[in-house]
Design an enzyme around this catalytic site. Structure first.
Site, PDB file in Angstrom:
ATOM      1  CG  HIS A 307      -2.051   0.940   1.105  1.00 28.24           C
ATOM      2  ND1 HIS A 307      -1.949   2.282   1.390  1.00 28.24           N
ATOM      3  CD2 HIS A 307      -3.315   0.744   0.665  1.00 28.24           C
ATOM      4  CE1 HIS A 307      -3.107   2.852   1.158  1.00 28.24           C
ATOM      5  NE2 HIS A 307      -3.958   1.950   0.702  1.00 28.24           N
ATOM      6  CG  ASP A 364      -8.567  -4.224  -2.791  1.00 31.60           C
ATOM      7  OD1 ASP A 364      -9.776  -4.032  -2.590  1.00 31.60           O
ATOM      8  OD2 ASP A 364      -7.805  -3.352  -3.233  1.00 31.60           O
TER       9      ASP A 364
HETATM   10  N1  CMC Z   1       4.084  -7.558  -4.942  1.00 34.98           N
HETATM   11  C1  CMC Z   1       5.424  -7.541  -5.087  1.00 34.98           C
HETATM   12  N2  CMC Z   1       6.211  -6.459  -4.864  1.00 34.98           N
HETATM   13  C2  CMC Z   1       5.590  -5.340  -4.479  1.00 34.98           C
HETATM   14  C3  CMC Z   1       4.190  -5.268  -4.290  1.00 34.98           C
HETATM   15  C4  CMC Z   1       3.432  -6.440  -4.529  1.00 34.98           C
HETATM   16  N3  CMC Z   1       2.112  -6.423  -4.374  1.00 34.98           N
HETATM   17  N4  CMC Z   1       3.849  -4.025  -3.902  1.00 34.98           N
HETATM   18  C5  CMC Z   1       4.983  -3.325  -3.849  1.00 34.98           C
HETATM   19  N5  CMC Z   1       6.045  -4.115  -4.186  1.00 34.98           N
HETATM   20  C6  CMC Z   1       7.471  -3.732  -4.196  1.00 34.98           C
HETATM   21  C7  CMC Z   1       7.814  -2.886  -5.406  1.00 34.98           C
HETATM   22  O1  CMC Z   1       8.229  -3.683  -6.488  1.00 34.98           O
HETATM   23  C8  CMC Z   1       8.917  -2.015  -4.860  1.00 34.98           C
HETATM   24  O2  CMC Z   1      10.084  -2.809  -4.816  1.00 34.98           O
HETATM   25  P1  CMC Z   1      11.552  -2.134  -5.021  1.00 34.98           P
HETATM   26  O3  CMC Z   1      11.701  -1.169  -3.878  1.00 34.98           O
HETATM   27  O4  CMC Z   1      12.492  -3.276  -4.991  1.00 34.98           O
HETATM   28  O5  CMC Z   1      11.480  -1.441  -6.350  1.00 34.98           O
HETATM   29  C9  CMC Z   1       8.496  -1.759  -3.408  1.00 34.98           C
HETATM   30  O6  CMC Z   1       7.694  -2.894  -3.039  1.00 34.98           O
HETATM   31  C10 CMC Z   1       7.682  -0.478  -3.195  1.00 34.98           C
HETATM   32  O7  CMC Z   1       6.538  -0.533  -4.076  1.00 34.98           O
HETATM   33  P2  CMC Z   1       5.999   0.673  -4.952  1.00 34.98           P
HETATM   34  O8  CMC Z   1       5.390   0.124  -6.186  1.00 34.98           O
HETATM   35  O9  CMC Z   1       7.082   1.691  -5.108  1.00 34.98           O
HETATM   36  O10 CMC Z   1       4.910   1.252  -3.978  1.00 34.98           O
HETATM   37  P3  CMC Z   1       3.733   2.208  -4.380  1.00 34.98           P
HETATM   38  O11 CMC Z   1       3.369   2.930  -3.153  1.00 34.98           O
HETATM   39  O12 CMC Z   1       4.052   2.998  -5.607  1.00 34.98           O
HETATM   40  O13 CMC Z   1       2.547   1.181  -4.803  1.00 34.98           O
HETATM   41  C11 CMC Z   1       0.709  -0.307  -4.643  1.00 34.98           C
HETATM   42  C12 CMC Z   1       1.529   0.794  -3.932  1.00 34.98           C
HETATM   43  C13 CMC Z   1      -0.556  -0.573  -3.826  1.00 34.98           C
HETATM   44  C14 CMC Z   1       0.294   0.204  -6.030  1.00 34.98           C
HETATM   45  C15 CMC Z   1       1.555  -1.576  -4.764  1.00 34.98           C
HETATM   46  O14 CMC Z   1       1.908  -2.056  -3.484  1.00 34.98           O
HETATM   47  C16 CMC Z   1       0.856  -2.679  -5.570  1.00 34.98           C
HETATM   48  O15 CMC Z   1       0.948  -2.702  -6.800  1.00 34.98           O
HETATM   49  N6  CMC Z   1       0.127  -3.648  -4.875  1.00 34.98           N
HETATM   50  C17 CMC Z   1      -0.647  -4.626  -5.566  1.00 34.98           C
HETATM   51  C18 CMC Z   1      -1.982  -4.025  -6.026  1.00 34.98           C
HETATM   52  C19 CMC Z   1      -2.944  -3.833  -4.869  1.00 34.98           C
HETATM   53  O16 CMC Z   1      -3.131  -4.701  -4.049  1.00 34.98           O
HETATM   54  N7  CMC Z   1      -3.585  -2.651  -4.861  1.00 34.98           N
HETATM   55  C20 CMC Z   1      -4.616  -2.328  -3.863  1.00 34.98           C
HETATM   56  C21 CMC Z   1      -4.219  -1.196  -2.976  1.00 34.98           C
HETATM   57  S1  CMC Z   1      -5.243  -1.077  -1.499  1.00 34.98           S
HETATM   58  C22 CMC Z   1      -6.821  -0.637  -2.074  1.00 34.98           C
HETATM   59  C23 CMC Z   1      -6.865   0.685  -2.700  1.00 34.98           C
HETATM   60  O17 CMC Z   1      -6.528   1.681  -2.095  1.00 34.98           O
HETATM   61  O18 CMC Z   1      -7.281   0.740  -3.861  1.00 34.98           O
END
Ligand code: CMC
Length: 428
Positions: A307, A364
């Site tokens: 998140h 989710d």
């Molecule tokens: N699986 C694997 N790796 C992950 C995941 C995941 N679900 N989420 C984050 N990471 C890794 C990412 O690759 C990055 O790694 P590194 O530092 O080595 O590059 C690190 O963790 C930080 O992630 P980020 O993408 O920079 O974080 P963000 O804040 O931009 O993204 C997120 C947040 C929710 C989009 C992301 O965690 C994600 O894609 N999760 C899966 C989709 C999901 O479950 N979304 C629902 C969010 S909650 C409900 C809502 O608010 O809609």
């Protein structure tokens, strides 16, 4: 603690006020940055460090795993309140007294029908259309049937448009599902609760009476409470941004639905279920999928994990996980996907990759298991999220307009070509 922040650039030193919120969070107010530095801007892709507004609606502390609506802990609201009471709280700022609440519920019921001509629009969609696409389009189409340019300062008009939206939106959601099934579009039943009516509108078949299962209606009500607001997330920011141009509320909410649809946001609930199903069909090897999620050359992500704000357990996920066990037991449903989800969660929580990045299950991860137990098809999961999020979107839109916020218009740092001159096509 300093109430000023200083920035030194070239020969210039400028200072900015530091503001403290009611929970002690601090923000540097850079309103005068451009004017005091000769046009310098900040750059912050994804707005990871930017507070786009001052808000009194929802408090979220991602480090401590805290979520409160108007000061009330989400755990207390999920346990003791109802979705419509929470909707009132979010939109109008205080818990309603009995008479006000009864009127609010009655007014929503009174507006729970949709102009018959809207059915012609639904007719135009192919049956394969995703319900979120239909919901977004139909919400926007409401602009054609109800006045858009009402006077925002007219409290009566504002109230009317709010109850109208709360009454009609779930009908559009249910119709989106019925369209997909090829079922007739039905009418709301005012004798039922908000979620009882929603279930009836989704599942009632023309040839037999539908009896609402109270366990299901209560479970859905709780899920909607948990989704009702989440401060400045992607869809809410979209609603505020569209609303900041003074486009009508239906246009703003329609934009919110589209933003929510994406798998990185609300669409994750559908993606989680599809992922769990894929793991099951693939023999149930959760470690294989943990490894895929860690592999940077593989685009796969563990859906329902991670998140932007929570670097601790998402408090909503905690509640939903516990609730999933209860609801499935009450409904007498056994779902192998729940076991896979629990195994996957444990494997991720014990894995260095997920620990180091503070990736925990989000709202989710378990919600889809409950939706599935209620018989809701997977492509409707994000529609359920949207119905839950509607009060939050309305509250945030209303707050933005009440504060007279300026039109949202970010700057950029241009990195494209410098001036060059047009070359006719035969000379290129
Ligand atoms: N699986 C694997 N790796 C992950 C995941 C995941 N679900 N989420 C984050 N990471 C890794 C990412 O690759 C990055 O790694 P590194 O530092 O080595 O590059 C690190 O963790 C930080 O992630 P980020 O993408 O920079 O974080 P963000 O804040 O931009 O993204 C997120 C947040 C929710 C989009 C992301 O965690 C994600 O894609 N999760 C899966 C989709 C999901 O479950 N979304 C629902 C969010 S909650 C409900 C809502 O608010 O809609």
């Amino acid at each position: 603690m300093s109430d000023k922040a200083y920035l030194k650039i070239d020969d210039l030193e400028v200072s900015f006020p530091v503001e403290t919120g009611t929970e002690g969070d601090r923000a540097i107010d850079i309103k005068t940055l451009r004017s005091s530095t000769g046009g310098i801007v900040t750059i912050d892709p994804g707005y990871k460090n930017t507070a786009s507004t001052r808000s009194k609606i929802t408090y979220l502390n991602g480090e401590a795993g805290i979520l409160r609506y108007r000061g009330y802990p989400i755990e207390e609201l999920a346990d003791q309140s109802s979705f419509l009471e929470v909707a009132y709280l979010l939109i109008f700022g205080e818990l309603p007294d009995k008479a006000t609440f009864e009127k609010f519920v009655a007014d929503i019921k009174d507006k729970s029908f949709v102009n018959e001509e809207m059915k012609n629009i639904i007719d135009g969609f192919p049956r394969s259309a995703h319900p979120m696409g239909i919901l977004s389009s139909m919400t926007s189409a409401l602009t054609a049937f109800y006045p858009v340019n009402f006077d925002f300062n007219d409290k009566e008009e504002l109230y009317k448009i709010i109850v109208r939206l709360l009454g009609k939106f779930p009908i559009l959601g249910a119709w989106a599902m019925r369209k997909r099934n090829g079922w007739p579009l039905t009418y709301a039943d005012s004798s039922l609760s908000y979620t009882g009516n929603l279930l009836k509108m989704m599942f009632e078949k023309p040839m037999e009476p539908y009896k609402v299962n109270e366990i299901s209606a209560k479970a859905l009500d709780k899920l909607l409470i948990l989704h009702a607001d989440h401060e400045q997330n992607c869809s809410t920011s979209t609603v505020r941004l569209i609303g900041s141009s003074h486009a009508g509320i239906f246009a703003a909410i329609s934009g919110g639905v589209s933003a929510l649809w994406g798998p990185l946001h609300g669409g994750a609930n559908q993606a989680v279920l599809e992922m769990l199903e894929q793991i099951r069909q693939d023999g149930g090897d959760v470690q294989k999928y943990i490894n895929k999620a860690k592999d940077k050359s593989d685009p796969f992500r563990l859906m329902g994990f991670g998140h932007r704000v929570y670097k601790n357990f998402d408090p909503r996920a905690r509640i939903i996980k516990k609730y999933a066990d209860e609801v499935l037991a009450d409904l007498g449903v056994e779902d192998p996907l729940l076991d896979i989800a629990k195994e996957l969660e444990q494997a991720a929580l014990n894995d260095e990759y997920f620990k180091a990045r503070k990736l925990y299950p989000n709202v989710d991860f378990y919600s889809g298991i409950i939706y599935r137990a209620l018989g809701i098809p997977v492509e409707m999961f994000t529609v359920m999220f949207a119905i839950g999020r509607l009060p939050g979107w309305i509250a945030q839109w209303k707050e933005m307009r009440e504060n007279n916020e300026p039109i949202g218009r970010p700057r950029q740092l241009y990195i494209g070509p410098r001036e060059r001159h047009y070359v006719p096509i035969d000379k290129r």
